[in-house]
Write a protein that holds these residues in place. Structure first.
Motif, PDB file in Angstrom:
ATOM      1  N   GLY A 117       0.799  -1.218   0.000  1.00 22.31           N
ATOM      2  CA  GLY A 117       0.000   0.000   0.000  1.00 22.31           C
ATOM      3  C   GLY A 117       0.834   1.270   0.000  1.00 22.31           C
ATOM      4  N   TYR A 118       0.111   2.378   0.133  1.00 20.65           N
ATOM      5  CA  TYR A 118       0.715   3.704   0.080  1.00 20.65           C
ATOM      6  C   TYR A 118       0.686   4.350   1.464  1.00 20.65           C
ATOM      7  CZ  TYR A 118      -0.315   2.890  -4.878  1.00 20.65           C
ATOM      8  OH  TYR A 118      -0.401   2.348  -6.130  1.00 20.65           O
ATOM      9  N   ILE A 119       1.284   5.535   1.546  1.00 22.01           N
ATOM     10  CA  ILE A 119       1.242   6.320   2.775  1.00 22.01           C
ATOM     11  C   ILE A 119       0.619   7.685   2.466  1.00 22.01           C
ATOM     12  CG2 ILE A 119       3.308   5.172   3.674  1.00 22.01           C
ATOM     13  CD1 ILE A 119       4.808   7.856   3.026  1.00 22.01           C
ATOM     14  N   GLY A 120       0.487   8.508   3.492  1.00 19.14           N
ATOM     15  CA  GLY A 120       0.042   9.888   3.287  1.00 19.14           C
ATOM     16  C   GLY A 120      -1.371   9.990   2.753  1.00 19.14           C
ATOM     17  N   ARG A 121      -1.570  10.886   1.827  1.00 20.63           N
ATOM     18  CA  ARG A 121      -2.910  11.163   1.318  1.00 20.63           C
ATOM     19  C   ARG A 121      -3.524   9.966   0.604  1.00 20.63           C
ATOM     20  NH1 ARG A 121      -4.066  15.625  -2.413  1.00 20.63           N
ATOM     21  NH2 ARG A 121      -2.490  16.863  -1.334  1.00 20.63           N
ATOM     22  N   PHE A 122      -2.697   8.989   0.210  1.00 24.75           N
ATOM     23  CA  PHE A 122      -3.211   7.800  -0.472  1.00 24.75           C
ATOM     24  C   PHE A 122      -3.189   6.558   0.426  1.00 24.75           C
ATOM     25  CE2 PHE A 122      -1.687  10.598  -3.877  1.00 24.75           C
ATOM     26  CZ  PHE A 122      -2.809  10.639  -4.698  1.00 24.75           C
ATOM     27  N   SER A 123      -3.029   6.764   1.725  1.00 23.80           N
ATOM     28  CA  SER A 123      -2.896   5.626   2.634  1.00 23.80           C
ATOM     29  C   SER A 123      -4.138   4.748   2.684  1.00 23.80           C
ATOM     30  CB  SER A 123      -2.544   6.105   4.044  1.00 23.80           C
ATOM     31  OG  SER A 123      -3.556   6.978   4.540  1.00 23.80           O
ATOM     32  N   GLU A 124      -5.295   5.311   2.364  1.00 24.09           N
ATOM     33  CA  GLU A 124      -6.539   4.540   2.395  1.00 24.09           C
ATOM     34  C   GLU A 124      -6.843   3.881   1.050  1.00 24.09           C
ATOM     35  OE1 GLU A 124      -8.116   4.041   5.275  1.00 24.09           O
ATOM     36  OE2 GLU A 124      -6.470   5.224   6.127  1.00 24.09           O
ATOM     37  N   VAL A 125      -6.009   4.147   0.060  1.00 28.45           N
ATOM     38  CA  VAL A 125      -6.227   3.568  -1.269  1.00 28.45           C
ATOM     39  C   VAL A 125      -5.639   2.163  -1.323  1.00 28.45           C
ATOM     40  CG1 VAL A 125      -5.712   3.776  -3.729  1.00 28.45           C
ATOM     41  CG2 VAL A 125      -6.234   5.825  -2.385  1.00 28.45           C
ATOM     42  N   ASP A 126      -6.464   1.188  -1.656  1.00 28.42           N
ATOM     43  CA  ASP A 126      -5.986  -0.188  -1.814  1.00 28.42           C
ATOM     44  C   ASP A 126      -5.364  -0.314  -3.203  1.00 28.42           C
ATOM     45  OD1 ASP A 126      -5.511  -2.891  -2.004  1.00 28.42           O
ATOM     46  OD2 ASP A 126      -7.502  -3.503  -1.320  1.00 28.42           O
ATOM     47  N   PRO A 127      -4.071  -0.661  -3.293  1.00 27.81           N
ATOM     48  CA  PRO A 127      -3.444  -0.754  -4.616  1.00 27.81           C
ATOM     49  C   PRO A 127      -3.918  -1.955  -5.425  1.00 27.81           C
ATOM     50  CG  PRO A 127      -1.931  -1.517  -2.936  1.00 27.81           C
ATOM     51  CD  PRO A 127      -3.139  -0.981  -2.207  1.00 27.81           C
ATOM     52  N   LEU A 128      -4.623  -2.889  -4.786  1.00 27.97           N
ATOM     53  CA  LEU A 128      -4.986  -4.133  -5.447  1.00 27.97           C
ATOM     54  C   LEU A 128      -6.462  -4.221  -5.797  1.00 27.97           C
ATOM     55  CD1 LEU A 128      -2.998  -6.672  -3.226  1.00 27.97           C
ATOM     56  CD2 LEU A 128      -2.186  -5.388  -5.215  1.00 27.97           C
ATOM     57  N   GLU A 129      -6.751  -4.972  -6.844  1.00 22.71           N
ATOM     58  CA  GLU A 129      -8.117  -5.345  -7.210  1.00 22.71           C
ATOM     59  C   GLU A 129      -8.193  -6.863  -7.175  1.00 22.71           C
ATOM     60  OE1 GLU A 129      -9.593  -3.814 -10.878  1.00 22.71           O
ATOM     61  OE2 GLU A 129      -8.997  -1.735 -10.447  1.00 22.71           O
ATOM     62  N   ASN A 130      -8.889  -7.387  -6.179  1.00 26.46           N
ATOM     63  CA  ASN A 130      -9.007  -8.846  -6.015  1.00 26.46           C
ATOM     64  C   ASN A 130      -7.642  -9.527  -6.006  1.00 26.46           C
ATOM     65  OD1 ASN A 130     -11.894  -8.751  -6.057  1.00 26.46           O
ATOM     66  ND2 ASN A 130     -11.806  -8.554  -8.291  1.00 26.46           N
ATOM     67  N   GLY A 131      -6.699  -8.879  -5.309  1.00 28.72           N
ATOM     68  CA  GLY A 131      -5.371  -9.460  -5.161  1.00 28.72           C
ATOM     69  C   GLY A 131      -4.391  -9.133  -6.260  1.00 28.72           C
TER      70      GLY A 131
END
Length: 481
Positions: free
Chosen positions: A344-358
């Motif tokens: 995952g990410y940090i900061g303003r994108f910390s809540e963004v899941d980088p994955l789609e169904n793994g």
């Protein structure tokens, strides 16, 4: 659990050469000893296990020691790009939440105006030491590095890279490339890039020497390839071309011990591959990104001519699929899965899941042929790759739109004989503003390689029915010139 990289390597092969820089060499034992001293000095400066710091310095031996010292001290390292502007670095410092920026003396002015605590390399050297117990092993999910990569939003994302990510990447690479006791990797890539940092990781995991160059020098690199002092080198198309040109000047070829030129940062022109073959330089095209801790797929040198334009097959622990496709050759978005993919990410994108169904959606368009070889059609539809550096139009647009005399802006890439592609800006202005004014404005806010090489003053920008900017129309108009 993962053994502490440098400690374990210094224990296993203490007398092997770990690093050479200019006229000096360090064994793994010496490198470990130097890093332990600096780690104790960092602890004396109130930097404790688990804290996040930022690191800004040149790619030299001092930087290598400090990087290892930070890892020994248990710190999360935000790797700052020394080519960025003050404003770009200020954003990353603020977004990352780093409590301290460790900075070389020559680059201290870049962060002088930021509110983050600054700790100079020279201050660390002069500090007392504070003894502490260095962890002999790490959890695989421990964040080792954080590297910022520009996103399609125009705001750079801080990408977490864990111990497990780096180890998975290094193991996949060695299973593909092989390993010899006498391997020496020439590193002329910046250490703040995943391409440069991954060379350091591979060194301590494999027990190989890194021949470090502070900056890319075509003459020095060609000499090392020719005289056999290195066996591998990482390049982008631009630097590959320059090394080939140096070899061609005196009709020389690579030394018989030279094994591979690992080429990333975008497709390698077919002409370069043909020239490299004549010069007996094995080129291995590779595909990866910051979110995958370097390589995901690599084309074997034996396939270079047979599969021209391909990035190869996924490495051993990695998987690649083309979203919503079923047949070979069908184009779609490239998806990646594997233990080398960021959590995952940090900061303003910390809540963004980088994955789609793994799976990690890359934003890149490509296809797999009938044998499973990957071909990238577009390195993201709007991405500009200039000299191996990724440039996102939205990031430049976000800077320019803040100019008081610019009403609208659109940016695209234009082919360039040396850099591959360079950014061009289309602007709708109000008031009196000249190209020189806009260049100066950008130079204060963007890294030099991101500053548009030309500005087109237009009455309107091409948009679709919902007023979305059609960058492909800009690109078409540039290509017609």
């Amino acid at each position: 659990m993962i053994p502490n990289w440098l400690m374990q390597r210094a224990y296993l092969t203490p007398d092997k050469i770990a690093l050479s820089f200019e006229e000096e060499k360090w064994t793994f034992a010496q490198l470990n000893d130097d890093a332990v001293v600096i780690a104790r000095k960092l602890r004396a400066n109130s930097l404790n296990e688990g804290e996040r710091i930022a690191l800004l310095g040149s790619s030299n031996s001092e930087m290598v020691v400090i990087i290892h010292a930070c890892m020994l001290a248990g710190l999360e390292i935000v790797m700052l790009n020394s080519r960025l502007s003050k404003k770009e670095i200020a954003y990353q410092l603020d977004d990352s939440g780093a409590n301290t920026v460790i900075v070389s003396n020559e680059l201290s002015s870049v962060v002088a105006d930021t509110p983050v605590r600054q700790l100079l390399f020279s201050t660390i050297k002069e500090s007392a030491e504070q003894a502490f117990v260095i962890q002999e092993s790490w959890q695989s999910d421990r964040t080792i590095t954080i590297m910022y990569t520009s996103g399609t939003t125009g705001f750079p994302k801080g990408v977490r890279q864990t111990a497990g990510n780096h180890v998975s990447s290094a193991l996949s690479s060695v299973l593909n490339l092989g390993l010899d006791e006498d391997d020496v990797w020439l590193c002329a890539m910046p250490l703040f890039h995943i391409s440069g940092f991954s060379i350091l990781v591979r060194s301590v995991l494999y027990g190989n020497e890194v021949q470090l160059h502070e900056k890319f020098d075509a003459v020095k690199s060609a000499k090392a390839v020719r005289d056999g002092s290195v066996t591998r080198m990482s390049v982008v198309s631009l630097t590959l071309d320059k090394v080939l040109r140096e070899l061609e000047k005196d009709n020389s070829v690579a030394h018989s011990s030279f094994k591979s030129m690992l080429a990333g940062g975008g497709p390698v022109p077919i002409d370069y591959l043909k020239r490299a073959k004549v010069l007996e330089v094995p080129v291995l095209q590779t595909y990866g990104m910051t979110e995958t801790s370097s390589q995901t797929a690599t084309l074997a040198a034996s396939d270079a001519m047979r599969k021209m334009g391909s990035a190869g097959k996924p490495l051993f622990f990695n998987q690649i699929k083309i979203k919503d496709t079923e047949t070979p050759g069908e184009k779609g978005e490239v998806f990646i899965r594997g233990s080398h993919v960021t959590p995952g990410y940090i900061g303003r994108f910390s809540e963004v899941d980088p994955l789609e169904n793994g799976w990690l959606p890359t934003g890149d368009i490509g296809y797999l042929d009938s044998e499973g070889y990957l071909y990238i059609v577009d390195r993201r539809s709007d991405l500009i790759i200039s000299g191996g550096e990724n440039i996102y139009p939205a990031e430049i647009e976000n800077v320019l739109i803040a100019h008081p005399n610019i009403r609208e802006v659109g940016v695209c890439g234009k082919e360039h004989s040396e850099w591959g592609s360079v950014p061009v800006a289309f602007v709708v202005v109000s008031g009196n503003v000249k190209e020189a004014d806009l260049i100066a404005y950008c130079e204060e806010r963007l890294a030099r390689y991101k500053v548009p090489k030309s500005f087109r003053f237009v009455d309107e920008l091409p948009r679709n029915g919902s007023n979305k900017l059609l960058r492909r129309k800009l690109k078409e108009s540039v290509d017609l010139e």
